[in-house]
Design an enzyme around this catalytic site. Structure first.
Site, PDB file in Angstrom:
ATOM      1  N   ASN A   1       0.823  -1.207   0.000  1.00 17.58           N
ATOM      2  CA  ASN A   1       0.000   0.000   0.000  1.00 17.58           C
ATOM      3  C   ASN A   1       0.860   1.262   0.000  1.00 17.58           C
ATOM      4  OD1 ASN A   1      -1.959   2.038   0.480  1.00 17.58           O
ATOM      5  ND2 ASN A   1      -3.261   0.620   1.574  1.00 17.58           N
ATOM      6  N   ASP A   2       1.352   1.654   1.166  1.00 22.20           N
ATOM      7  CA  ASP A   2       2.080   2.924   1.279  1.00 22.20           C
ATOM      8  C   ASP A   2       3.310   2.992   0.386  1.00 22.20           C
ATOM      9  OD1 ASP A   2       0.259   3.776   3.183  1.00 22.20           O
ATOM     10  OD2 ASP A   2       1.424   2.963   4.851  1.00 22.20           O
TER      11      ASP A   2
END
Length: 288
Positions: free
Chosen positions: A214-215
């Protein structure tokens, strides 16, 4: 405590209390920051061992503790540098405190576009691609889907597809986690590429397959100066021609912010458990 050695006993007690307070302080920290915190705590264990060595007058324990403490501190600094952040910011910054819009909603409440895809539809661009880059993340580790991702990669290679893996420095729980996880599934070491080695290749890649990351794929780190991850080096997944993301839902990552990659017109979302989704993909590729 050693008899009569109140000074050393007091020092040991103070350090123990400090360690407990430190553990309490890092409890809210998660995700991309967690590897840095783990390295810090590992360094603390070395310092504790060295202090115990002084307490017991054990030279071997002192030397071993000092080595562990120093190596942990060095690793902490290296990881913080890889994330373009200071150790102080990791521990005491507001990382993760931002309220993120979830479910495809922007900060102002306006819904952002999300394109959902089935395993059968996702299998088509994968099967006919020339180059595929797989981006494994925390979601893959939680689902223990390393065997399935290797099976899918082998299947694509049989069709002549060039398949490689892009490994971010802080992917998973701590540095090296993804490498070990994929090694357990007998993924060839030559197929694993560090971020610096492969980032420029995304622009020439037909499909980027993101599994639970994700990040470390969030383009806001490059463009949004107000983002808490601004300046953190990320994988250039958004530059691929097509992007397929395997994820359970639209919840934000550990940084607590919306990942704009998921709303990119080139991105398709395959929702579900990573292992189950990969199993469906494997069957769909075989049938394509």
């Amino acid at each position: 405590f050693v008899e009569g050695d109140t000074a050393k006993g007091l020092l040991l007690g103070v350090f123990g209390l400090s360690l407990l307070l430190g553990l309490a302080a890092v409890l809210p920290i998660g995700g991309a920051d967690m590897p840095v915190v783990i390295a810090i705590l590992n360094s603390f264990t070395g310092v504790a061992a060295a202090i115990t060595g002084f307490q017991l007058d054990n030279q071997a324990l002192i030397v071993a503790g000092a080595l562990v403490g120093a190596s942990g501190a060095f690793l902490t600094l290296l990881m913080a540098k890889a994330m373009n952040r200071s150790v102080g910011n990791v521990l005491f910054g507001a990382f993760g405190s931002h309220t993120a819009a979830t479910g495809g909603a922007a900060a102002g409440g306006e819904a952002l576009p999300v394109r959902e895809i089935s395993a059968e539809d996702a299998a088509i661009p994968l099967s006919y691609a020339e180059r595929v880059i797989i981006v494994p993340g925390y979601g893959l580790a939680v689902a223990q889907a390393q065997q399935q991702v290797r099976e899918l990669a082998d299947l694509l290679k049989e069709r002549g597809v060039d398949v490689r893996y892009a490994i971010h420095p802080v992917a998973g729980r701590m540095p090296g986690h993804m490498n070990v996880l994929l090694a357990e599934a007998n993924v060839a070491y030559d197929d694993l590429y560090e971020m610096e080695q492969i980032n420029d290749d995304f622009a020439n890649t037909d499909v980027a397959l993101v599994i639970g990351a994700n990040d470390v794929t969030n383009p806001s780190a490059r463009s949004d100066t107000s983002s808490p991850i601004y300046g953190m080096p990320i994988l250039n997944v958004d530059q691929a021609r097509n992007i397929i993301v395997l994820k359970r839902g639209m919840s934000s990552g550990f940084a607590g912010i919306e990942n704009m990659l998921f709303h990119d017109p080139k991105t398709s979302m395959l929702f579900g458990d990573a292992r189950a989704s990969l199993s469906k993909l494997i069957e769909a590729v075989k049938a394509t």
